[in-house]
Design an enzyme around this catalytic site. Structure first.
Site, PDB file in Angstrom:
ATOM      1  N   ASP A   1      -7.027  46.197 -13.583  1.00 45.80           N
ATOM      2  CA  ASP A   1      -5.732  46.585 -13.267  1.00 45.80           C
ATOM      3  C   ASP A   1      -4.790  47.182 -14.323  1.00 45.80           C
ATOM      4  O   ASP A   1      -4.963  46.748 -15.180  1.00 45.80           O
ATOM      5  CB  ASP A   1      -4.734  45.151 -12.500  1.00 45.80           C
ATOM      6  CG  ASP A   1      -3.542  45.752 -11.673  1.00 45.80           C
ATOM      7  OD1 ASP A   1      -3.543  45.076 -10.376  1.00 45.80           O
ATOM      8  OD2 ASP A   1      -2.765  46.421 -12.168  1.00 45.80           O
TER       9      ASP A   1
ATOM     10  N   ASN B   1      -2.698  40.383  -1.238  1.00 42.20           N
ATOM     11  CA  ASN B   1      -1.454  40.679  -0.481  1.00 42.20           C
ATOM     12  C   ASN B   1      -1.572  41.592   0.751  1.00 42.20           C
ATOM     13  O   ASN B   1      -2.331  42.510   0.682  1.00 42.20           O
ATOM     14  CB  ASN B   1      -0.427  41.259  -1.475  1.00 42.20           C
ATOM     15  CG  ASN B   1      -0.203  40.526  -2.692  1.00 42.20           C
ATOM     16  OD1 ASN B   1      -0.200  39.422  -2.505  1.00 42.20           O
ATOM     17  ND2 ASN B   1      -0.017  41.205  -3.794  1.00 42.20           N
TER      18      ASN B   1
ATOM     19  N   HIS C   1      -7.543  44.866  -1.001  1.00 39.15           N
ATOM     20  CA  HIS C   1      -8.082  44.351  -2.596  1.00 39.15           C
ATOM     21  C   HIS C   1      -7.802  42.988  -2.732  1.00 39.15           C
ATOM     22  O   HIS C   1      -7.074  42.220  -2.246  1.00 39.15           O
ATOM     23  CB  HIS C   1      -7.511  45.237  -3.599  1.00 39.15           C
ATOM     24  CG  HIS C   1      -6.028  45.469  -3.649  1.00 39.15           C
ATOM     25  ND1 HIS C   1      -5.204  46.335  -2.653  1.00 39.15           N
ATOM     26  CD2 HIS C   1      -4.964  44.796  -4.330  1.00 39.15           C
ATOM     27  CE1 HIS C   1      -3.970  46.175  -2.716  1.00 39.15           C
ATOM     28  NE2 HIS C   1      -3.875  45.221  -3.737  1.00 39.15           N
TER      29      HIS C   1
HETATM   30  P1  AMP Z   1      -0.827  44.902  -4.549  1.00 40.58           P
HETATM   31  O1  AMP Z   1       0.635  45.090  -4.854  1.00 40.58           O
HETATM   32  O2  AMP Z   1      -1.486  43.885  -3.955  1.00 40.58           O
HETATM   33  O3  AMP Z   1      -1.027  46.112  -3.557  1.00 40.58           O
HETATM   34  O4  AMP Z   1      -1.589  45.313  -5.702  1.00 40.58           O
HETATM   35  C1  AMP Z   1      -1.867  46.723  -6.241  1.00 40.58           C
HETATM   36  C2  AMP Z   1      -2.147  46.663  -7.611  1.00 40.58           C
HETATM   37  O5  AMP Z   1      -2.768  47.928  -8.005  1.00 40.58           O
HETATM   38  C3  AMP Z   1      -0.933  46.594  -8.745  1.00 40.58           C
HETATM   39  O6  AMP Z   1      -1.381  45.498  -9.125  1.00 40.58           O
HETATM   40  C4  AMP Z   1      -1.205  47.634  -9.554  1.00 40.58           C
HETATM   41  O7  AMP Z   1      -0.976  47.493 -10.971  1.00 40.58           O
HETATM   42  C5  AMP Z   1      -2.707  47.976  -9.233  1.00 40.58           C
HETATM   43  N1  AMP Z   1      -2.885  49.765  -9.178  1.00 40.58           N
HETATM   44  C6  AMP Z   1      -2.228  50.536  -8.785  1.00 40.58           C
HETATM   45  N2  AMP Z   1      -2.720  51.854  -9.001  1.00 40.58           N
HETATM   46  C7  AMP Z   1      -3.773  51.561  -9.814  1.00 40.58           C
HETATM   47  C8  AMP Z   1      -4.704  52.432 -10.430  1.00 40.58           C
HETATM   48  N3  AMP Z   1      -4.765  53.678 -10.242  1.00 40.58           N
HETATM   49  N4  AMP Z   1      -5.674  52.016 -11.177  1.00 40.58           N
HETATM   50  C9  AMP Z   1      -5.696  50.547 -11.206  1.00 40.58           C
HETATM   51  N5  AMP Z   1      -4.933  49.758 -10.975  1.00 40.58           N
HETATM   52  C10 AMP Z   1      -3.836  50.178 -10.006  1.00 40.58           C
END
Ligand code: AMP
Ligand code: ZN
Length: 137
Positions: free
Chosen positions: A32, A88, A101
């Site tokens: 992440d 989530n 995810h």
């Molecule tokens: P959620 O809030 O459950 O939708 O989680 C989305 C997660 O994706 C967050 O923890 C972000 O930090 C992570 N995230 C968003 N864009 C990227 C990316 N390009 N590469 C890696 N992690 C990401």
């Protein structure tokens, strides 16, 4: 199916580079970019599903087996003391990327209590209401 404008589709399928810690035919596991703790990773299916409601049962089953195996491998490699798996669905639940995810979050003794909530109280009235409602589905 992939979704054209979905960043996690593009990452999962290798069109955008990522820090990949595991990959197979169905999933990619990446670090992440905004980690809650050292080693925070995301399980991304290569197929697009908006959320758990859309996920097919075969992918759901494989995702949880993968989460179990990643938890063991990451704990061994990173030396963490515990592990959270977070997933989530919907803006109100904190989802910000609308491609299913699972968060793999290593926990360490003394780290911040970032997944804490204040417990409420289950009243008899609400308990009965929920038990009745669940019989209707
Ligand atoms: P959620 O809030 O459950 O939708 O989680 C989305 C997660 O994706 C967050 O923890 C972000 O930090 C992570 N995230 C968003 N864009 C990227 C990316 N390009 N590469 C890696 N992690 C990401
Ligand atoms: Zn997608």
């Amino acid at each position: 199916m992939k979704k054209e404008d979905c960043i996690f589709c593009r990452i999962a399928n290798g069109e955008i580079p990522s820090a990949t810690i595991y990959e197979d035919a169905d999933f990619r596991v990446i670090l992440d970019l905004g980690p809650a703790s050292k080693g925070h990773a995301l399980i991304l299916p290569k197929e697009h599903f908006d959320n758990i409601y859309e996920l097919d049962e075969d992918t759901a089953a494989k995702a949880f087996v993968l989460a179990k195996n990643m938890a063991g491998k990451m704990t061994e490699a990173l030396g963490c003391d515990g592990f959270n798996i977070v997933q989530n669905n919907g803006t109100v639940a904190g989802q910000t990327v609308f491609h299913f995810h699972m968060h793999l979050i290593p926990r360490y003794e003394g780290d911040a209590d970032f997944l804490h909530w204040e417990p409420g109280r289950l009243t008899d009235e609400v308990k009965e209401e929920i038990l009745e409602k669940m019989k209707t589905v």
